[in-house]
Structure formats: structure tokens, C-alpha cells
Scaffold this motif. Structure first.
Motif, PDB file in Angstrom:
ATOM      1  N   MET A  36       0.729  -1.332  -0.217  1.00 48.91           N
ATOM      2  CA  MET A  36       0.160   0.240  -0.195  1.00 48.91           C
ATOM      3  C   MET A  36       0.663   1.695  -0.158  1.00 48.91           C
ATOM      4  SD  MET A  36      -2.453  -1.152   2.911  1.00 48.91           S
ATOM      5  CE  MET A  36      -1.684  -1.140   3.962  1.00 48.91           C
ATOM      6  N   SER A  37       0.119   2.489  -0.875  1.00 42.78           N
ATOM      7  CA  SER A  37       0.833   3.233  -1.009  1.00 42.78           C
ATOM      8  C   SER A  37       0.306   4.525  -1.608  1.00 42.78           C
ATOM      9  CB  SER A  37       2.565   3.449  -1.588  1.00 42.78           C
ATOM     10  OG  SER A  37       2.483   3.748  -2.123  1.00 42.78           O
ATOM     11  N   ASN A 121      -3.378   4.573  -2.004  1.00 42.74           N
ATOM     12  CA  ASN A 121      -4.732   5.337  -1.785  1.00 42.74           C
ATOM     13  C   ASN A 121      -3.538   5.165   0.020  1.00 42.74           C
ATOM     14  OD1 ASN A 121      -6.267   5.887  -0.324  1.00 42.74           O
ATOM     15  ND2 ASN A 121      -8.167   6.090  -1.648  1.00 42.74           N
ATOM     16  N   LEU A 122      -4.382   6.084   0.403  1.00 43.90           N
ATOM     17  CA  LEU A 122      -3.350   5.344   2.353  1.00 43.90           C
ATOM     18  C   LEU A 122      -4.773   5.234   3.276  1.00 43.90           C
ATOM     19  CD1 LEU A 122      -0.508   8.868   2.783  1.00 43.90           C
ATOM     20  CD2 LEU A 122      -0.402   6.167   1.495  1.00 43.90           C
ATOM     21  N   VAL A 123      -5.793   5.380   2.289  1.00 45.60           N
ATOM     22  CA  VAL A 123      -6.864   5.379   3.807  1.00 45.60           C
ATOM     23  C   VAL A 123      -7.562   4.669   3.293  1.00 45.60           C
ATOM     24  CG1 VAL A 123      -9.035   7.055   4.479  1.00 45.60           C
ATOM     25  CG2 VAL A 123      -7.014   8.070   3.817  1.00 45.60           C
ATOM     26  N   CYS A 124      -8.539   3.748   2.136  1.00 47.35           N
ATOM     27  CA  CYS A 124      -9.399   2.915   2.185  1.00 47.35           C
ATOM     28  C   CYS A 124      -8.745   1.840   1.560  1.00 47.35           C
ATOM     29  CB  CYS A 124     -10.321   3.237   0.602  1.00 47.35           C
ATOM     30  SG  CYS A 124     -10.837   5.024   0.438  1.00 47.35           S
ATOM     31  N   PRO A 125      -7.542   1.455   1.376  1.00 39.48           N
ATOM     32  CA  PRO A 125      -6.848  -0.176   1.314  1.00 39.48           C
ATOM     33  C   PRO A 125      -6.862  -0.594   3.141  1.00 39.48           C
ATOM     34  CG  PRO A 125      -6.032   1.525  -0.287  1.00 39.48           C
ATOM     35  CD  PRO A 125      -6.946   1.979   0.815  1.00 39.48           C
ATOM     36  N   VAL A 126      -6.682   0.119   4.076  1.00 35.89           N
ATOM     37  CA  VAL A 126      -6.278  -0.036   5.364  1.00 35.89           C
ATOM     38  C   VAL A 126      -7.792  -1.534   5.954  1.00 35.89           C
ATOM     39  CG1 VAL A 126      -6.117   0.790   7.392  1.00 35.89           C
ATOM     40  CG2 VAL A 126      -5.192   2.081   5.171  1.00 35.89           C
ATOM     41  N   GLU A 143       7.278  12.767   0.031  1.00 39.80           N
ATOM     42  CA  GLU A 143       6.314  12.958   0.446  1.00 39.80           C
ATOM     43  C   GLU A 143       6.450  13.445   1.829  1.00 39.80           C
ATOM     44  OE1 GLU A 143       3.391   9.280  -0.120  1.00 39.80           O
ATOM     45  OE2 GLU A 143       5.503   8.265  -0.601  1.00 39.80           O
ATOM     46  N   GLY A 144       7.551  13.126   2.651  1.00 41.07           N
ATOM     47  CA  GLY A 144       7.965  13.804   4.042  1.00 41.07           C
ATOM     48  C   GLY A 144       7.761  12.837   5.227  1.00 41.07           C
ATOM     49  N   ASP A 145       8.231  13.809   6.414  1.00 40.82           N
ATOM     50  CA  ASP A 145       8.127  12.484   7.023  1.00 40.82           C
ATOM     51  C   ASP A 145       6.638  12.670   8.234  1.00 40.82           C
ATOM     52  OD1 ASP A 145       8.571  15.300   9.352  1.00 40.82           O
ATOM     53  OD2 ASP A 145      11.253  14.666   8.187  1.00 40.82           O
ATOM     54  N   ASP A 146       6.287  13.288   7.862  1.00 42.56           N
ATOM     55  CA  ASP A 146       4.906  13.632   8.964  1.00 42.56           C
ATOM     56  C   ASP A 146       4.404  12.750   8.603  1.00 42.56           C
ATOM     57  OD1 ASP A 146       4.508  14.550   6.208  1.00 42.56           O
ATOM     58  OD2 ASP A 146       3.669  16.757   7.339  1.00 42.56           O
ATOM     59  N   LYS A 147       3.907  11.405   7.630  1.00 38.04           N
ATOM     60  CA  LYS A 147       2.463  11.045   6.764  1.00 38.04           C
ATOM     61  C   LYS A 147       2.206   9.824   8.111  1.00 38.04           C
ATOM     62  CE  LYS A 147       2.286  12.954   3.335  1.00 38.04           C
ATOM     63  NZ  LYS A 147       2.873  13.991   3.240  1.00 38.04           N
ATOM     64  N   ILE A 154      -2.778   3.467   8.701  1.00 39.94           N
ATOM     65  CA  ILE A 154      -2.204   3.366   7.774  1.00 39.94           C
ATOM     66  C   ILE A 154      -0.704   2.276   7.822  1.00 39.94           C
ATOM     67  CG2 ILE A 154      -0.504   4.430   6.082  1.00 39.94           C
ATOM     68  CD1 ILE A 154      -0.858   2.876   3.953  1.00 39.94           C
ATOM     69  N   PHE A 155       0.103   2.750   9.062  1.00 39.27           N
ATOM     70  CA  PHE A 155       0.994   2.821   9.529  1.00 39.27           C
ATOM     71  C   PHE A 155       0.504   1.619  10.705  1.00 39.27           C
ATOM     72  CE2 PHE A 155       2.453   6.218   7.297  1.00 39.27           C
ATOM     73  CZ  PHE A 155       3.440   6.258   7.132  1.00 39.27           C
TER      74      PHE A 155
END
Length: 223
Positions: A36-37, A121-126, A143-147, A154-155
Motif C-alpha cells: 500500500m502507498s 491510496n493512504l486511507v481506503c485499502p487499510v 512525501e515527508g516525514d509527517d505522514k 495505514i502505519f
């Protein structure tokens, strides 16, 4: 006012099919990973890197999920590996029944690893269990270290996290120590692998991790 909750029956049906998928994969001794990403993080390149690194030892197939087109599946097939394209037609994630249909056309008896490339997608696949053994989240340096702060789900759902495009880190303000701290707060058991998928730099720990899990699943099927 009556409220009809459609989410629970949809997820219940999905989970039932996912459990059937998982039972099939376990029986066949095939490790299944769900990547996922967000779009552009390097899922396809990471898959190609893993195939190159593992191909001498294991047979790998790919299930490609996209809203449209077969661009990524064509790349995998061009390298000589089995690939199934799933076009969701606008749906922002893959679901278990899609994986069940894809599995029917893959040579499961000859495979050791299936990598699912989920829709970017960072939301739906979770929320959708597919029957996989592990979800893996890929974040690219730009994308940055704040994701982890913005998309904690997702994490939390991932068994491992990949920081990709490490070769461009000098050009971005990406604090890897802070990123790892955020991930550890959300998911203390998930390893974080930092690499550049385009060159393979730093990929050995991830490759070894995947190989170890392939062997575990195969051993479980043989027991």
C-alpha cells in the motif's frame, strides 16, 4: 430517524471471503503481501526489485490493482512473471472477492510469493483484509516525514514499513529519525526498511525479511 449501517455487512462479507483466500494461500504454501502507498511512491519499482532479488530462489506473481489501465501489470509480464490486472473502475481499494478471482487464474501450485499492488491510496485499502499474510506500507522520501501523524491507520495496519527513494534524501527535508519515532509510537513491532528501489541500494534487509516469511509459510504448509 432510522439509520442503516451498510459498512458492517460489506466488511463482514469481505472478511469472510478474505478468510477463504487466506486458507487457500496457507494450504498452497504461498506468501501473500499487500503493498500500500500513495501514487508515485514506488510500489511497482519495489516489486520489480524484489522479483529480481528473489527470482533465483522463488517463483513470484503479482496482482496489480488500479482504477484503470494495465501499465503496471504489463511491466511485470515483460519481465517474465505472472501478473493479473484488476481495474476497480473508480473504487479506491481492492477487495477480497477481487483477489479470489485473480487467484483462480494464477498457478498457485507453482508459486512461492504473490505481491498485491493495491490502489494508490493512504486511507481506503487499510480497512479491507484481502487474505494476505502482511500489509506493507511504502512511503517515499519526497512525501515527508509527517505522514504517520496524518495517516496513522495505514502505519498501524502494516507489518513492515518501507522508506523508498532514499537516494534523493539530500534534496528533501526528511528527518528519518523523527519518522521512525512516529512509526514506533504507532506500531512498535513493525520494522522500517530504508532503500532506493530503482538501484537496489539498501534493499538486502527487506529481501531477507521477505525470504524468511516465504520459508515460514512454505514450512507451515508442509507440516
Amino acid at each position: 430517524m432510522a439509520v442503516i449501517d451498510m459498512e458492517k455487512p460489506i466488511l463482514d462479507k469481505n472478511d469472510r471471503i478474505a478468510q477463504e483466500n487466506r486458507a487457500l494461500f496457507d494450504r498452497k504454501g504461498v506468501l501473500v503481501l499487500d503493498l500500500m502507498s500513495s501514487p508515485g511512491s514506488g510500489k511497482t519499482t519495489t516489486i520489480q526489485m524484489l522479483i529480481k532479488a528473489l527470482g533465483d530462489r522463488y517463483n513470484v506473481a503479482v496482482i496489480e490493482g488500479d482504477i484503470a489501465s494495465s501499465v503496471d501489470a504489463d511491466k511485470i509480464k515483460a519481465g517474465g512473471n505472472a501478473a493479473v490486472q484488476i481495474n476497480t473502475g473508480g473504487l479506491c481499494h481492492l477487495e477480497a472477492d477481487m483477489i479470489a478471482r485473480a487467484a483462480k487464474v494464477l498457478p498457485l501450485d507453482d508459486l512461492d510469493l504473490i505481491i498485491i499492488e493495491n490502489v494508490g491510496n493512504l486511507v481506503c485499502p487499510v480497512d479491507f483484509y484481502l487474505g494476505e499474510h502482511a500489509k506493507i506500507m511504502i512511503l517515499s522520501v519526497p512525501e515527508g516525514d509527517d505522514k504517520p501523524l496524518k495517516y496513522p491507520g495505514i502505519f498501524q495496519a502494516s507489518k513492515a514499513v518501507i522508506v523508498n527513494k532514499a537516494d534523493v534524501k539530500p534534496y528533501f527535508t526528511f528527518d528519518e529519525d523523527l519518522f521512525r519515532q512516529h512509526v514506533a509510537e504507532l506500531n512498535p513491532t513493525a520494522p522500517v526498511f530504508t532503500l532506493a528501489a530503482t538501484t537496489g541500494e539498501g534493499s538486502k534487509p527487506l529481501v531477507d525479511w521477505v525470504a524468511e516469511h516465504i520459508d515460514e509459510v512454505k514450512a507451515g504448509a508442509e507440516a
